[in-house]
Design an enzyme around this catalytic site. Structure first.
Site, PDB file in Angstrom:
ATOM      1  CG  ASP A   1      -1.992  -1.042   1.194  1.00 50.56           C
ATOM      2  OD1 ASP A   1      -2.990  -0.805   0.493  1.00 50.56           O
ATOM      3  OD2 ASP A   1      -1.829  -2.098   1.837  1.00 50.56           O
TER       4      ASP A   1
ATOM      5  CG  ASP B   1      -8.277   2.353   4.614  1.00 48.68           C
ATOM      6  OD1 ASP B   1      -7.128   2.677   4.230  1.00 48.68           O
ATOM      7  OD2 ASP B   1      -9.316   2.801   4.078  1.00 48.68           O
TER       8      ASP B   1
ATOM      9  CG  ASP C   1      -5.300  -5.418  -1.147  1.00 42.71           C
ATOM     10  OD1 ASP C   1      -4.134  -5.627  -1.516  1.00 42.71           O
ATOM     11  OD2 ASP C   1      -5.808  -4.281  -1.124  1.00 42.71           O
TER      12      ASP C   1
ATOM     13  CE1 TYR D   1       0.541  -0.567  -4.685  1.00 43.28           C
ATOM     14  CE2 TYR D   1      -0.211   1.318  -3.390  1.00 43.28           C
ATOM     15  CZ  TYR D   1      -0.482   0.125  -4.042  1.00 43.28           C
ATOM     16  OH  TYR D   1      -1.749  -0.377  -4.037  1.00 43.28           O
TER      17      TYR D   1
ATOM     18  NE  ARG E   1      -9.215   0.964   1.177  1.00 46.02           N
ATOM     19  CZ  ARG E   1      -8.056   1.024   0.554  1.00 46.02           C
ATOM     20  NH1 ARG E   1      -8.002   1.462  -0.692  1.00 46.02           N
ATOM     21  NH2 ARG E   1      -6.949   0.641   1.156  1.00 46.02           N
TER      22      ARG E   1
END
Length: 673
Positions: free
Chosen positions: A231, A237, A240, A342, A528
């Site tokens: 992320d 939050d 995955d 990332y 979300r």
């Protein structure tokens, strides 16, 4: 007029007595029905027009009809209407000049609106926060509000309660319903924007404890498996986590584990109803307004490194050529073993930076990269792939001031996660369609149903030979789209956007032309998106062998579609506000920027600054000192200056900022010299 009235009076029995011949006449009534008949006959014999009022900053305006005609509205008549009003009007001919006088309100342009308070000499008024409305409208304060707490220049929600074109009203009058923000509140851009779109200002209340519910599901124990998350650095939050390994037969086996929010929230619970209302988490620069209570979104449901979490998972096989093989949905428990970012992952894969993953995670990242490249190649050949566009990230200080705007390109790690999620959601759509025939699906038509014919005519005019059916049949559209993209024509792409459709939510499977898929249903972001929570419950219902929940109502799918639209508008509006503040010094210095032409209208062209993503308007008068030498074809998206084409949609050009207007959150530019 008197002759016309006498003739009509003779036919209707109304007696007209003329008083003071030099000045006026008075109609003496025999009965009201006859007066109504007389008025109706006058209306039927007088030329009229219907349309929407467009105001100018010079006091006059125009009535724009649905068929494209435009009528001049003189300043005295504009005092009876507001920009955006839909009205009927009387057409007046005076020599070679035509004007209209609005006399009937069909729909008010304002109803609920954001405004700034104006207090003058004990009188209360509001000025709507609208780029085309600068009227000061008399106001009163709702009984439940304390007038002393509302000061000059404060931001409020107001409502139009009287309009001069209504028979019972004589003037504009408004009511202040809510105080949004004080004039000096540093959070004004966020508070005003959220209030404008009637979105929630705060995250939901945490409520009580959140025990894990017994849903009658057998959860597989995957806690020893080396799952990982990727992320942004600031993401809290995390919904995955992935696990991937090469298959002996070739290809890969990918397990996508998704945070199981519905394991904590029962359908019909207060938190569920609140999430249903909100529909999505709102992501704004410097502020997120979550769909779920933060205790759930950022803690209990978030797949934090080292924390035991319940998940809904899909294990899917991806063949060596990138095509999808068999898949299986199941409930499980996982414990993420690495929280990755990332940029760090992308740097490592590209041989940059000092960061490196563990050996176990490193093997998975290389496998994930190979899988994503195979998937992207397969999708490019068999479905459709979006063009990469950069993201613009705002860096703010604690007071909300913009320190910098960074351009983030779509890098290796971003593409890896994107391909994994698209594959998982394609499986989700197939699972729902196969097992129960309904869910929350993202449906997207290439062209609006009412514009397909016009799009076909436009393409034919460009000597692009395509059958009409190819624009509405997915298999044929994919072939056409790939041919079109090979031309790499920015002007053509921009012109076609005028005819394109929008993505909507549907309870039934339908094609997604943007992705080139027969069906697409997201289930990978339940923290979300409320639609993903619905799909979780449906999938788990199948897993339990029980009758799944009923099909989503049309009201729910329409609400989800609308809330997504409002969220996007809110994000755009906050960014526009911050852009103006950030670029005010650049406008004062008339700094130059490279820009892309996004839109062309009768008044000029709209451009995007490629350095930071801000949009600016270049008015026609700033293109040439002689306005008559500027010819704008807004339908074709082209601009000629002195007979030579200078700009068209999709062009890259250079502009200089000349003005930053915070009151309208707009930037004005001119062509660079």
């Amino acid at each position: 007029m008197l002759v016309q009235c006498r003739c009509l009076a003779a036919a209707t029995g109304i007696r007209i007595v003329t008083l003071l011949p030099h000045h006026s006449f008075v109609i003496m009534l025999q009965n009201n029905p006859l007066l109504a008949q007389l008025k109706q006959q006058i209306r039927e014999t007088t030329p009229r027009a219907e349309g929407v009022i467009k105001a100018t900053d010079k006091g006059f305006g125009f009535l724009e009809t649905d068929d494209g005609q435009s009528y001049f509205v003189p300043p005295p008549a504009m005092k009876q209407v507001l920009h955006g009003d839909r009205v009927q009007a009387t057409i007046h001919e005076n020599g070679d000049k035509t004007s209209v006088e609005p006399d009937t309100l069909l729909e008010a342009g304002l109803s609920r609106f954001i405004a700034r308070v104006q207090k003058r000499d004990g009188r209360l008024a509001v000025v709507p926060d609208h780029p085309s409305i600068n009227n000061s409208l008399k106001a009163r304060i709702k009984n439940s509000l304390d007038e002393a707490s509302i000061d000059d220049r404060d931001w409020v929600v107001a409502r139009l309660v009287r309009h001069p074109l209504k028979p019972e009203d004589r003037a504009f009058f408004t009511q202040i319903d809510e105080l949004v923000a004080k004039a000096d509140d540093p959070a004004v851009p966020w508070r005003v924007t959220l209030a404008r779109h009637a979105l929630e200002q705060e995250c939901p209340e945490a409520g009580s404890d959140w025990p894990l519910r017994d849903e009658g599901l057998v959860r597989e124990d995957l806690t020893a498996e080396p799952f990982f998350t990727i992320d942004s650095e600031s993401t809290r939050d995390m919904d995955d986590a992935l696990r991937i390994e090469p298959r002996e037969a070739g290809g890969w086996r990918l397990t996508v584990a998704i945070a199981d929010a519905t394991a904590y929230i029962e359908e019909g619970h207060a938190a569920d109803l609140e999430a249903r209302t909100r529909a999505f988490t709102v992501y704004l620069p410097g502020q997120n307004v979550t769909m779920l209570p933060e205790q759930l979104a950022d803690d209990l449901c978030s797949l934090r490194e080292g924390e035991l979490r319940p998940v809904l998972a899909c294990c899917l096989d991806i063949e060596a050529d990138g095509s999808l093989g068999e898949y299986r949905f199941f409930a499980a428990n996982v414990r993420s073993q690495a929280r990755l970012a990332y940029d760090r992952v992308s740097d490592w894969l590209e041989g940059q930076g000092e960061w490196a993953p563990t050996e176990v995670i490193a093997g998975q990242l290389r496998a994930l990269q190979a899988m994503s490249e195979a998937r992207a190649a397969w999708r490019a050949e068999h479905t459709l792939v979006f063009k990469d566009r950069p993201d613009y990230v705002f860096e703010l200080d604690a007071a909300g001031n913009v320190l910098d705007i960074r351009t983030e390109e779509r890098r290796s790690a971003n593409r890896m996660i994107e391909e994994a999620m698209i594959a998982a959601n394609a499986c989700g759509a197939d699972y729902l369609a196969t097992h129960i025939g309904h869910g929350i699906f993202n449906v997207h038509r290439a062209f609006d149903a009412e514009k397909v014919q016009a799009a076909h005519e436009f393409l034919s005019a460009q000597q692009i030979d395509v059958e009409l059916e190819a624009l509405s049949e997915l298999s044929r559209y994919k072939e056409f789209k790939r041919v079109l993209e090979a031309q790499d024509d920015a002007w053509l792409d921009a012109r076609l956007r005028r005819f394109q459709g929008f993505t909507s939510m549907s309870a039934r499977p339908g094609p997604h032309f943007g992705l080139g898929l027969a069906a697409y249903a997201t289930w990978t972001s339940p923290i979300r998106k409320y639609g993903d929570m619905v799909n979780h419950r449906l999938i788990k219902g199948v897993l339990k062998g029980k009758q799944p929940p009923a099909e989503a109502t049309q009201a729910l799918t329409e609400q989800l579609t609308e809330r997504r639209r409002l969220n996007r508008l809110a994000e755009r509006d906050v960014k526009d506000w911050l852009y103006v503040r950030y670029l005010t010094p650049a406008a004062k210095n008339q700094e130059e920027f490279e820009a892309e032409v996004l839109g062309i209208s009768r008044g000029g062209m709209r451009v995007r600054l490629t350095a930071n993503g801000a949009t600016a308007f270049v008015p026609a008068p700033l293109m040439h000192s002689d306005r008559d030498k500027v010819v704008i074809d807004d339908k074709e998206g082209r601009i000629q200056i002195e007979g030579v084409e200078r700009y068209k949609l999709g062009d890259l050009t250079r502009v200089a900022l000349v003005e930053a207007r915070e009151e309208t959150r707009s930037l004005v530019a001119r062509p660079a010299k």
